[in-house]
Design an enzyme around this catalytic site. Structure first.
Site, PDB file in Angstrom:
ATOM      1  N   ARG A 180     -36.541  21.231 -23.250  1.00  0.00           N
ATOM      2  CA  ARG A 180     -36.998  20.739 -24.218  1.00  0.00           C
ATOM      3  C   ARG A 180     -36.440  21.243 -25.330  1.00  0.00           C
ATOM      4  NH1 ARG A 180     -42.765  19.025 -23.274  1.00  0.00           N
ATOM      5  NH2 ARG A 180     -42.957  20.307 -21.103  1.00  0.00           N
ATOM      6  N   LEU A 188     -33.351  18.713 -25.491  1.00  0.00           N
ATOM      7  CA  LEU A 188     -33.286  17.121 -25.709  1.00  0.00           C
ATOM      8  C   LEU A 188     -34.683  17.175 -25.688  1.00  0.00           C
ATOM      9  CD1 LEU A 188     -31.557  14.998 -26.159  1.00  0.00           C
ATOM     10  CD2 LEU A 188     -31.706  14.091 -23.764  1.00  0.00           C
ATOM     11  N   LYS A 225     -39.093  12.531 -25.636  1.00  0.00           N
ATOM     12  CA  LYS A 225     -39.996  12.466 -26.295  1.00  0.00           C
ATOM     13  C   LYS A 225     -40.536  11.425 -28.063  1.00  0.00           C
ATOM     14  CE  LYS A 225     -43.915  13.493 -23.459  1.00  0.00           C
ATOM     15  NZ  LYS A 225     -45.084  14.362 -23.189  1.00  0.00           N
ATOM     16  N   ASN A 236     -38.159  17.298 -11.492  1.00  0.00           N
ATOM     17  CA  ASN A 236     -40.121  17.600 -10.267  1.00  0.00           C
ATOM     18  C   ASN A 236     -40.802  17.941 -11.268  1.00  0.00           C
ATOM     19  OD1 ASN A 236     -39.088  19.896 -10.989  1.00  0.00           O
ATOM     20  ND2 ASN A 236     -39.780  21.713 -10.459  1.00  0.00           N
ATOM     21  N   PHE A 237     -41.366  17.338 -12.380  1.00  0.00           N
ATOM     22  CA  PHE A 237     -42.326  16.943 -13.151  1.00  0.00           C
ATOM     23  C   PHE A 237     -43.447  16.416 -12.113  1.00  0.00           C
ATOM     24  CE2 PHE A 237     -39.464  15.091 -16.389  1.00  0.00           C
ATOM     25  CZ  PHE A 237     -38.929  16.607 -16.632  1.00  0.00           C
ATOM     26  N   LYS A 259     -50.978  18.268  -8.880  1.00  0.00           N
ATOM     27  CA  LYS A 259     -49.851  19.132  -9.437  1.00  0.00           C
ATOM     28  C   LYS A 259     -49.999  20.498  -8.397  1.00  0.00           C
ATOM     29  CE  LYS A 259     -49.207  18.414 -14.338  1.00  0.00           C
ATOM     30  NZ  LYS A 259     -49.746  18.771 -16.075  1.00  0.00           N
ATOM     31  N   GLU A 272     -45.960  26.200  -4.785  1.00  0.00           N
ATOM     32  CA  GLU A 272     -45.589  27.101  -3.892  1.00  0.00           C
ATOM     33  C   GLU A 272     -46.652  27.103  -2.778  1.00  0.00           C
ATOM     34  OE1 GLU A 272     -42.058  28.239  -2.656  1.00  0.00           O
ATOM     35  OE2 GLU A 272     -43.203  28.314  -0.858  1.00  0.00           O
ATOM     36  N   ASP A 277     -41.091  25.762  -1.564  1.00  0.00           N
ATOM     37  CA  ASP A 277     -40.162  25.230  -3.459  1.00  0.00           C
ATOM     38  C   ASP A 277     -38.844  25.190  -3.150  1.00  0.00           C
ATOM     39  OD1 ASP A 277     -41.952  25.596  -5.226  1.00  0.00           O
ATOM     40  OD2 ASP A 277     -41.444  27.677  -5.843  1.00  0.00           O
ATOM     41  N   GLY A 308     -40.979  30.724  20.438  1.00  0.00           N
ATOM     42  CA  GLY A 308     -40.753  29.672  20.589  1.00  0.00           C
ATOM     43  C   GLY A 308     -40.917  30.250  22.465  1.00  0.00           C
ATOM     44  N   GLY A 309     -39.548  30.270  23.164  1.00  0.00           N
ATOM     45  CA  GLY A 309     -40.433  30.557  24.764  1.00  0.00           C
ATOM     46  C   GLY A 309     -39.694  31.864  24.610  1.00  0.00           C
ATOM     47  N   GLN A 310     -39.119  32.548  24.074  1.00  0.00           N
ATOM     48  CA  GLN A 310     -39.661  34.043  23.740  1.00  0.00           C
ATOM     49  C   GLN A 310     -40.097  35.245  22.944  1.00  0.00           C
ATOM     50  OE1 GLN A 310     -36.707  34.254  25.812  1.00  0.00           O
ATOM     51  NE2 GLN A 310     -35.518  31.956  24.719  1.00  0.00           N
ATOM     52  N   GLN A 321     -35.798  38.062  25.991  1.00  0.00           N
ATOM     53  CA  GLN A 321     -34.894  36.742  26.193  1.00  0.00           C
ATOM     54  C   GLN A 321     -35.502  36.434  27.341  1.00  0.00           C
ATOM     55  OE1 GLN A 321     -31.674  36.380  25.188  1.00  0.00           O
ATOM     56  NE2 GLN A 321     -31.488  34.587  24.700  1.00  0.00           N
TER      57      GLN A 321
HETATM   58  N1  COA Z   1     -39.053  16.419 -23.749  1.00  0.00           N
HETATM   59  C1  COA Z   1     -39.870  16.302 -23.923  1.00  0.00           C
HETATM   60  N2  COA Z   1     -41.764  15.889 -23.317  1.00  0.00           N
HETATM   61  C2  COA Z   1     -41.084  17.263 -21.721  1.00  0.00           C
HETATM   62  C3  COA Z   1     -39.820  17.431 -21.630  1.00  0.00           C
HETATM   63  C4  COA Z   1     -38.783  16.953 -22.510  1.00  0.00           C
HETATM   64  N3  COA Z   1     -37.349  17.383 -22.727  1.00  0.00           N
HETATM   65  N4  COA Z   1     -39.783  18.042 -20.258  1.00  0.00           N
HETATM   66  C5  COA Z   1     -41.018  17.651 -20.136  1.00  0.00           C
HETATM   67  N5  COA Z   1     -41.814  17.126 -20.579  1.00  0.00           N
HETATM   68  C6  COA Z   1     -43.262  16.973 -20.945  1.00  0.00           C
HETATM   69  C7  COA Z   1     -43.624  15.377 -19.225  1.00  0.00           C
HETATM   70  O1  COA Z   1     -42.919  14.248 -20.360  1.00  0.00           O
HETATM   71  C8  COA Z   1     -45.057  15.787 -19.838  1.00  0.00           C
HETATM   72  O2  COA Z   1     -45.917  15.539 -20.414  1.00  0.00           O
HETATM   73  P1  COA Z   1     -46.791  14.684 -20.190  1.00  0.00           P
HETATM   74  O3  COA Z   1     -47.652  14.899 -18.786  1.00  0.00           O
HETATM   75  O4  COA Z   1     -47.804  14.327 -21.434  1.00  0.00           O
HETATM   76  O5  COA Z   1     -46.465  12.679 -19.400  1.00  0.00           O
HETATM   77  C9  COA Z   1     -45.426  17.295 -19.979  1.00  0.00           C
HETATM   78  O6  COA Z   1     -43.715  18.239 -20.335  1.00  0.00           O
HETATM   79  C10 COA Z   1     -45.809  18.184 -19.041  1.00  0.00           C
HETATM   80  O7  COA Z   1     -45.142  18.288 -17.392  1.00  0.00           O
HETATM   81  P2  COA Z   1     -45.183  18.457 -16.288  1.00  0.00           P
HETATM   82  O8  COA Z   1     -44.162  18.733 -14.461  1.00  0.00           O
HETATM   83  O9  COA Z   1     -46.311  18.283 -15.527  1.00  0.00           O
HETATM   84  O10 COA Z   1     -45.433  20.074 -16.792  1.00  0.00           O
HETATM   85  P3  COA Z   1     -46.429  21.681 -15.798  1.00  0.00           P
HETATM   86  O11 COA Z   1     -46.297  22.573 -16.198  1.00  0.00           O
HETATM   87  O12 COA Z   1     -47.974  20.538 -16.413  1.00  0.00           O
HETATM   88  O13 COA Z   1     -46.379  21.501 -14.612  1.00  0.00           O
HETATM   89  C11 COA Z   1     -45.574  21.493 -12.110  1.00  0.00           C
HETATM   90  C12 COA Z   1     -45.354  22.004 -13.594  1.00  0.00           C
HETATM   91  C13 COA Z   1     -44.882  22.394 -11.896  1.00  0.00           C
HETATM   92  C14 COA Z   1     -46.919  21.664 -11.822  1.00  0.00           C
HETATM   93  C15 COA Z   1     -45.623  20.146 -12.422  1.00  0.00           C
HETATM   94  O14 COA Z   1     -44.468  19.494 -12.831  1.00  0.00           O
HETATM   95  C16 COA Z   1     -45.236  19.415 -10.797  1.00  0.00           C
HETATM   96  O15 COA Z   1     -46.267  19.590  -9.926  1.00  0.00           O
HETATM   97  N6  COA Z   1     -43.976  19.176  -9.996  1.00  0.00           N
HETATM   98  C17 COA Z   1     -43.445  18.586  -9.126  1.00  0.00           C
HETATM   99  C18 COA Z   1     -44.008  19.829  -7.649  1.00  0.00           C
HETATM  100  C19 COA Z   1     -43.242  20.691  -8.044  1.00  0.00           C
HETATM  101  O16 COA Z   1     -42.230  20.670  -8.174  1.00  0.00           O
HETATM  102  N7  COA Z   1     -43.344  21.843  -8.081  1.00  0.00           N
HETATM  103  C20 COA Z   1     -43.309  23.124  -8.452  1.00  0.00           C
HETATM  104  C21 COA Z   1     -42.050  23.584  -7.454  1.00  0.00           C
HETATM  105  S1  COA Z   1     -40.944  24.959  -7.876  1.00  0.00           S
END
Ligand code: COA
Length: 417
Positions: free
Chosen positions: A39, A73, A76, A97-98, A138, A141, A170, A249-251, A274
């Site tokens: 973003r 980028l 949206k 991984n959103f 959501k 870790e 993670d 394990g077994g050890q 062992q």
């Molecule tokens: N441009 C515009 N919007 C963007 C963007 C970009 N480049 N990158 C992200 N966004 C938006 C998403 O589209 C989303 O929008 P929406 O919810 O309005 O549709 C928003 O940012 C939030 O994204 P999200 O991933 O839900 O962020 P979060 O901070 O609320 O949650 C996590 C974070 C990690 C909890 C969540 O992403 C998640 O559960 N991921 C899956 C499991 C995971 O990987 N966990 C983390 C392991 S390290």
């Protein structure tokens, strides 16, 4: 052939925090062109988390995003959607991984992406698998460690469920995803078609906790688990208990005190008994009389007084540092290791030599340590480079997509990149 087998594979890295970035970082080490989409203005949240140098990307970010390019980028905005659409048409893999449903809400569902590029592999990490009754959650870790069985089985029996320092939820999930992506790439070579690859954090933790699922079934059948400290003197309930530092394990094994443990919280070794190494163990610790003694010479005979045996080994360890002890025990072929601190690991010459820990130079923060590839190849020597600055490659990537300097400037003005 290139000595970087993934060269030519273009990956849209729509990942953040740790699980996704760990996956794409590894693919970048092996030669893939990984374009991290972030973003504008803020980027991956970890750039700012736990900073140790003001105004420099945090180590949390730099250590999970080496060898990548960064494209800002706003997907949206219409201009951002257009760029992403072009990228999808030219790329091999999109990793994300959103939170659940975010990619769909952005307008890039699997069906839409497939229509744009039928060869595309879309790889996702979520907390829970599709269709699971928690699939709307959501997840981070520690949540995954609790949901995947690690927490209930880690720690001591008289303490609460415990989280492991290792990133089982993670980075481990990221590694599973990398295997899935490589499998899908090979599958595409056979069919010409891409596919969706999904890995849940709960499943990835559970996959590493498989021996505990083994134990649950053994417990259900026989009512006890002989390798746990609770056996034979303690009691078992109907769920797998926490076993402290027992071997899985077994050890039988345990963390044992060495010289200096009173003041150094890491003056310990892990010692494994062992079965077939019993005679060498007795010789190493000066207890030759135990070799033939029926109270000691079988695993079964030892089990009821295993902690007395560990105690005697600790008596032997009392005047030896963890390093001295391992140097003696290794001569007897006894599986053991010093309990190493992060400081000791950071300065470990062998890890530096093998490239498992490397020093890289970052444009803003200067030199820092990061992990290198834990996978060693005969023909590939991954060269670890620094993580990119936010948007460092925006212009470069947009130019590669055919945008002119003027068009890039307009997009910048609109806040789309
Ligand atoms: N441009 C515009 N919007 C963007 C963007 C970009 N480049 N990158 C992200 N966004 C938006 C998403 O589209 C989303 O929008 P929406 O919810 O309005 O549709 C928003 O940012 C939030 O994204 P999200 O991933 O839900 O962020 P979060 O901070 O609320 O949650 C996590 C974070 C990690 C909890 C969540 O992403 C998640 O559960 N991921 C899956 C499991 C995971 O990987 N966990 C983390 C392991 S390290």
């Amino acid at each position: 052939m290139s000595n970087k087998p993934l060269e030519g594979i273009k990956i849209i890295d729509f990942t953040h925090v740790q699980a996704g970035p760990a996956c794409t970082q590894m693919l970048a080490w092996f030669g893939a062109d990984v374009i991290k989409v972030e973003r504008p203005g803020s980027g991956d949240v970890t750039r700012n988390q736990l900073r140790d140098i003001p105004d420099a990307d945090a180590l949390y970010f730099t250590m999970l995003n080496s060898n990548k390019r960064s494209l800002t980028l706003d997907t949206k905005k219409p201009e951002g959607k257009e760029v992403l659409t072009k990228l999808i048409k030219e790329s091999d893999v999109l990793v994300e991984n959103f939170g659940p449903g975010a990619l769909d809400r952005m307008g890039f569902s699997w069906e839409n992406i497939k229509a744009l590029n039928p060869k595309m592999i879309v790889a996702s990490v979520k907390g829970f698998s599709d269709g699971h009754h928690y699939d709307d959650l959501k997840v981070y870790e520690n949540v995954a460690q609790c949901a995947g069985g690690a927490a209930s089985t880690t720690g001591f029996w008289d303490g609460p469920p415990t989280i492991s320092a290792a990133a089982l939820g993670d980075s481990n999930t990221g590694m599973h995803l990398a295997i899935g992506i490589l499998t899908a790439i090979i599958g595409r070579q056979q069919t010409g078609k891409g596919q969706k690859v999904a890995v849940s954090m709960q499943d990835s933790v559970l996959n590493l906790c498989r021996v505990k699922l083994r134990d649950q079934q053994r417990l259900d059948r026989v009512g006890y688990l002989e390798e746990y400290p609770q056996y034979p003197h303690g009691t078992f309930s109907d769920v797998v208990p926490r076993g402290g530092n027992a071997g899985g394990g077994g050890q039988p094994g345990w963390v044992l005190k060495c010289k200096g443990w009173e003041t150094d919280p890491n003056a310990y070794i892990y010692f494994t008994i062992q079965g077939h190494a019993w005679a060498p163990i007795c010789r190493a610790i000066g207890k030759e009389q135990w070799i033939e003694d029926p109270d000691y010479n079988t695993a079964e005979a030892r089990q009821s007084h295993i902690f007395d045996i560990f105690g005697k080994i600790e008596d032997w360890l009392a005047d030896k540092t963890k390093f001295e002890a391992v140097d003696i025990l290794r001569k007897f072929d006894i599986p053991c290791a010093p309990v190493l601190t992060m400081k000791e690991l950071a300065n470990d010459e062998s890890l530096r030599k093998s490239g498992s820990i490397v020093e890289v130079d970052h444009k803003v923060r200067g030199k820092y340590l990061t992990v290198g590839s834990p996978i060693k190849f005969s023909e590939l020597k991954p060269e670890i480079t620094s993580s990119p600055l936010l948007g460092e490659h925006t212009e470069e990537v947009l130019r590669e997509l055919g945008y002119s300097t003027e068009q890039v400037a307009l997009m910048q003005k609109a806040g789309a990149v």
